[in-house]
Scaffold this motif. Sequence first.
Motif, PDB file in Angstrom:
ATOM      1  N   SER A 155       0.851  -1.194   0.000  1.00  0.00           N
ATOM      2  CA  SER A 155       0.000   0.000   0.000  1.00  0.00           C
ATOM      3  C   SER A 155       0.882   1.237   0.000  1.00  0.00           C
ATOM      4  CB  SER A 155      -0.909   0.020   1.223  1.00  0.00           C
ATOM      5  OG  SER A 155      -1.596   1.262   1.306  1.00  0.00           O
ATOM      6  N   ARG A 156       0.573   2.202  -0.865  1.00  0.00           N
ATOM      7  CA  ARG A 156       1.319   3.453  -0.917  1.00  0.00           C
ATOM      8  C   ARG A 156       0.584   4.589  -0.208  1.00  0.00           C
ATOM      9  NH1 ARG A 156       5.013   4.093  -6.014  1.00  0.00           N
ATOM     10  NH2 ARG A 156       5.467   2.055  -5.109  1.00  0.00           N
ATOM     11  N   ASP A 157      -0.435   4.255   0.502  1.00  0.00           N
ATOM     12  CA  ASP A 157      -1.205   5.280   1.221  1.00  0.00           C
ATOM     13  C   ASP A 157      -0.288   6.076   2.149  1.00  0.00           C
ATOM     14  OD1 ASP A 157      -3.423   4.314  -0.034  1.00  0.00           O
ATOM     15  OD2 ASP A 157      -4.278   3.314   1.735  1.00  0.00           O
ATOM     16  N   GLY A 158      -0.343   7.402   2.036  1.00  0.00           N
ATOM     17  CA  GLY A 158       0.412   8.272   2.919  1.00  0.00           C
ATOM     18  C   GLY A 158       1.853   8.491   2.533  1.00  0.00           C
ATOM     19  N   TYR A 159       2.307   7.906   1.410  1.00  0.00           N
ATOM     20  CA  TYR A 159       3.714   8.017   1.043  1.00  0.00           C
ATOM     21  C   TYR A 159       4.099   9.422   0.613  1.00  0.00           C
ATOM     22  CZ  TYR A 159       7.996   7.809  -1.681  1.00  0.00           C
ATOM     23  OH  TYR A 159       9.242   8.061  -2.175  1.00  0.00           O
ATOM     24  N   SER A 160       5.263   9.850   1.047  1.00  0.00           N
ATOM     25  CA  SER A 160       5.900  11.072   0.572  1.00  0.00           C
ATOM     26  C   SER A 160       7.403  10.858   0.643  1.00  0.00           C
ATOM     27  CB  SER A 160       5.494  12.272   1.437  1.00  0.00           C
ATOM     28  OG  SER A 160       6.303  13.391   1.130  1.00  0.00           O
ATOM     29  N   ARG A 161       8.101  11.243  -0.392  1.00  0.00           N
ATOM     30  CA  ARG A 161       9.560  11.082  -0.418  1.00  0.00           C
ATOM     31  C   ARG A 161      10.216  11.841   0.726  1.00  0.00           C
ATOM     32  NH1 ARG A 161      13.056   9.097  -4.170  1.00  0.00           N
ATOM     33  NH2 ARG A 161      15.128  10.009  -4.329  1.00  0.00           N
ATOM     34  N   GLU A 162       9.592  12.930   1.150  1.00  0.00           N
ATOM     35  CA  GLU A 162      10.134  13.745   2.238  1.00  0.00           C
ATOM     36  C   GLU A 162      10.125  13.008   3.578  1.00  0.00           C
ATOM     37  OE1 GLU A 162       8.049  14.967  -0.169  1.00  0.00           O
ATOM     38  OE2 GLU A 162       9.833  15.867  -1.111  1.00  0.00           O
ATOM     39  N   LYS A 163       9.403  11.901   3.665  1.00  0.00           N
ATOM     40  CA  LYS A 163       9.370  11.143   4.914  1.00  0.00           C
ATOM     41  C   LYS A 163      10.634  10.298   5.111  1.00  0.00           C
ATOM     42  CE  LYS A 163       4.355  11.108   5.367  1.00  0.00           C
ATOM     43  NZ  LYS A 163       3.100  10.326   5.449  1.00  0.00           N
ATOM     44  N   PHE A 164      11.501  10.290   4.093  1.00  0.00           N
ATOM     45  CA  PHE A 164      12.803   9.621   4.187  1.00  0.00           C
ATOM     46  C   PHE A 164      13.873  10.709   4.057  1.00  0.00           C
ATOM     47  CE2 PHE A 164       9.908   6.414   2.699  1.00  0.00           C
ATOM     48  CZ  PHE A 164      10.365   5.201   3.193  1.00  0.00           C
ATOM     49  N   ARG A 165      14.357  11.241   5.158  1.00  0.00           N
ATOM     50  CA  ARG A 165      15.306  12.346   5.102  1.00  0.00           C
ATOM     51  C   ARG A 165      16.621  11.902   4.457  1.00  0.00           C
ATOM     52  NH1 ARG A 165      19.370  14.292   8.946  1.00  0.00           N
ATOM     53  NH2 ARG A 165      19.971  16.399   8.282  1.00  0.00           N
ATOM     54  N   HIS A 166      16.972  12.563   3.357  1.00  0.00           N
ATOM     55  CA  HIS A 166      18.233  12.299   2.686  1.00  0.00           C
ATOM     56  C   HIS A 166      18.543  13.499   1.794  1.00  0.00           C
ATOM     57  CE1 HIS A 166      15.309  11.192  -0.387  1.00  0.00           C
ATOM     58  NE2 HIS A 166      16.271  11.166  -1.265  1.00  0.00           N
ATOM     59  N   TRP A 167      19.760  13.796   1.529  1.00  0.00           N
ATOM     60  CA  TRP A 167      20.918  13.082   2.051  1.00  0.00           C
ATOM     61  C   TRP A 167      21.343  13.753   3.358  1.00  0.00           C
ATOM     62  CZ3 TRP A 167      20.990   8.834  -0.501  1.00  0.00           C
ATOM     63  CH2 TRP A 167      20.690   8.820  -1.872  1.00  0.00           C
ATOM     64  N   ASN A 168      21.775  12.953   4.330  1.00  0.00           N
ATOM     65  CA  ASN A 168      22.221  13.553   5.583  1.00  0.00           C
ATOM     66  C   ASN A 168      23.742  13.726   5.557  1.00  0.00           C
ATOM     67  OD1 ASN A 168      23.283  11.025   6.244  1.00  0.00           O
ATOM     68  ND2 ASN A 168      21.647  10.507   7.671  1.00  0.00           N
ATOM     69  N   THR A 169      24.346  13.949   6.721  1.00  0.00           N
ATOM     70  CA  THR A 169      25.778  14.261   6.763  1.00  0.00           C
ATOM     71  C   THR A 169      26.676  13.053   6.557  1.00  0.00           C
ATOM     72  OG1 THR A 169      25.705  14.093   9.191  1.00  0.00           O
ATOM     73  CG2 THR A 169      25.482  16.293   8.227  1.00  0.00           C
ATOM     74  N   GLY A 170      26.101  11.893   6.316  1.00  0.00           N
ATOM     75  CA  GLY A 170      26.895  10.724   5.974  1.00  0.00           C
ATOM     76  C   GLY A 170      27.566  10.065   7.161  1.00  0.00           C
ATOM     77  N   LEU A 171      28.463   9.145   6.854  1.00  0.00           N
ATOM     78  CA  LEU A 171      29.121   8.374   7.902  1.00  0.00           C
ATOM     79  C   LEU A 171      30.086   9.223   8.725  1.00  0.00           C
ATOM     80  CD1 LEU A 171      29.939   4.993   6.103  1.00  0.00           C
ATOM     81  CD2 LEU A 171      28.155   5.434   7.786  1.00  0.00           C
ATOM     82  N   ASP A 172      30.659  10.236   8.095  1.00  0.00           N
ATOM     83  CA  ASP A 172      31.639  11.083   8.786  1.00  0.00           C
ATOM     84  C   ASP A 172      31.210  12.540   8.674  1.00  0.00           C
ATOM     85  OD1 ASP A 172      33.780  12.304   9.925  1.00  0.00           O
ATOM     86  OD2 ASP A 172      35.229  11.736   8.382  1.00  0.00           O
ATOM     87  N   PRO A 173      30.444  13.042   9.632  1.00  0.00           N
ATOM     88  CA  PRO A 173      29.992  14.437   9.562  1.00  0.00           C
ATOM     89  C   PRO A 173      31.138  15.434   9.456  1.00  0.00           C
ATOM     90  CG  PRO A 173      28.795  13.229  11.253  1.00  0.00           C
ATOM     91  CD  PRO A 173      29.913  12.346  10.806  1.00  0.00           C
ATOM     92  N   ALA A 174      32.309  15.072   9.923  1.00  0.00           N
ATOM     93  CA  ALA A 174      33.436  15.996   9.924  1.00  0.00           C
ATOM     94  C   ALA A 174      34.053  16.188   8.540  1.00  0.00           C
ATOM     95  CB  ALA A 174      34.508  15.511  10.897  1.00  0.00           C
ATOM     96  N   ASP A 175      33.743  15.294   7.585  1.00  0.00           N
ATOM     97  CA  ASP A 175      34.403  15.412   6.276  1.00  0.00           C
ATOM     98  C   ASP A 175      33.733  16.426   5.360  1.00  0.00           C
ATOM     99  OD1 ASP A 175      32.130  14.134   5.294  1.00  0.00           O
ATOM    100  OD2 ASP A 175      33.173  12.292   4.702  1.00  0.00           O
ATOM    101  N   GLY A 176      32.584  16.966   5.785  1.00  0.00           N
ATOM    102  CA  GLY A 176      31.906  17.979   4.986  1.00  0.00           C
ATOM    103  C   GLY A 176      31.156  17.432   3.792  1.00  0.00           C
ATOM    104  N   CYS A 177      31.096  16.113   3.653  1.00  0.00           N
ATOM    105  CA  CYS A 177      30.414  15.477   2.523  1.00  0.00           C
ATOM    106  C   CYS A 177      29.113  14.830   2.992  1.00  0.00           C
ATOM    107  CB  CYS A 177      31.301  14.399   1.900  1.00  0.00           C
ATOM    108  SG  CYS A 177      32.841  15.025   1.198  1.00  0.00           S
ATOM    109  N   ASN A 178      28.075  14.935   2.171  1.00  0.00           N
ATOM    110  CA  ASN A 178      26.832  14.245   2.517  1.00  0.00           C
ATOM    111  C   ASN A 178      26.876  12.802   2.006  1.00  0.00           C
ATOM    112  OD1 ASN A 178      26.297  14.387  -0.243  1.00  0.00           O
ATOM    113  ND2 ASN A 178      24.700  15.937  -0.051  1.00  0.00           N
ATOM    114  N   THR A 179      25.804  12.067   2.251  1.00  0.00           N
ATOM    115  CA  THR A 179      25.777  10.649   1.871  1.00  0.00           C
ATOM    116  C   THR A 179      26.038  10.454   0.387  1.00  0.00           C
ATOM    117  OG1 THR A 179      24.246  10.119   3.655  1.00  0.00           O
ATOM    118  CG2 THR A 179      24.349   8.567   1.835  1.00  0.00           C
ATOM    119  N   ARG A 180      25.406  11.272  -0.444  1.00  0.00           N
ATOM    120  CA  ARG A 180      25.592  11.135  -1.892  1.00  0.00           C
ATOM    121  C   ARG A 180      27.081  11.221  -2.255  1.00  0.00           C
ATOM    122  NH1 ARG A 180      24.271  12.062  -7.266  1.00  0.00           N
ATOM    123  NH2 ARG A 180      25.799  13.414  -8.284  1.00  0.00           N
ATOM    124  N   ALA A 181      27.758  12.244  -1.761  1.00  0.00           N
ATOM    125  CA  ALA A 181      29.165  12.429  -2.097  1.00  0.00           C
ATOM    126  C   ALA A 181      30.022  11.290  -1.549  1.00  0.00           C
ATOM    127  CB  ALA A 181      29.654  13.772  -1.566  1.00  0.00           C
TER     128      ALA A 181
END
Length: 223
Positions: free
Chosen positions: A49-75
């Motif tokens: 069921s896709r009831d209630g789905y919104s892409r915004e309900k999955f926060r991405h991209w966040n600060t990744g595995l190493d927040p100190a490197d200045g790169c987000n998950t995608r990078a």
Amino acid sequence: MLRGVAALSLALTPLTVPQTALAASAVPAVAEVLALADAVQQIPVADESRDGYSREKFRHWNTGLDPADGCNTRAEVLLTEAIEAPTVSAGCKLTGGRWISYYDGQEITDPGKLDIDHMVPLAEAWDSGASAWDAKRREAYANDQTAATSLVAVSARSNRQKADQDPREWMPLASEATCRYLGEWVGTKLRWGLAADQGEIDALTVYADGPCETAVVHYTPAP
């Protein structure tokens, strides 16, 4: 609350946690290895069921595995999967580098022409059980770099052709990628405890019992 410790003992002696309990709490999830056909049978079958789905309900991209490197998950995924490393400038801007998009076999040298694909798309994950998760778990899913196959750098064209379709509806253009893709799809569903509807199970079974009968699925249950 500790079990099996009398109240009187607590009053008379310092509270300690048994070393066996500490060891058990530190034990990581066990990696699983299954034949594709056996792995498919482990996926729960349920209507989607896709009831209630919104892409915004999955926060991405966040600060990744190493927040100190200045790169987000995608990078960070692009850096990890590069065959030739790109140049990283201020703000984690990537230039140059080289990647192979395994969905279609394309060689890509421009980071801007790559998408980071969620192996099981966000909408499909929602349909298959993520609708019941809290926001924190959905964010963990959307940025999952602790499993090498959850996120994959592929050509933007192939990712957008795939969209939110499951293997019944879409398969990689490169035929040699078929069994790898199915193994990673099934592994992701099992890692996150996601279900599949009967049509998806039937499609997976056709491949698992046929051209991909020797394929193996590797996964570790998500925390």
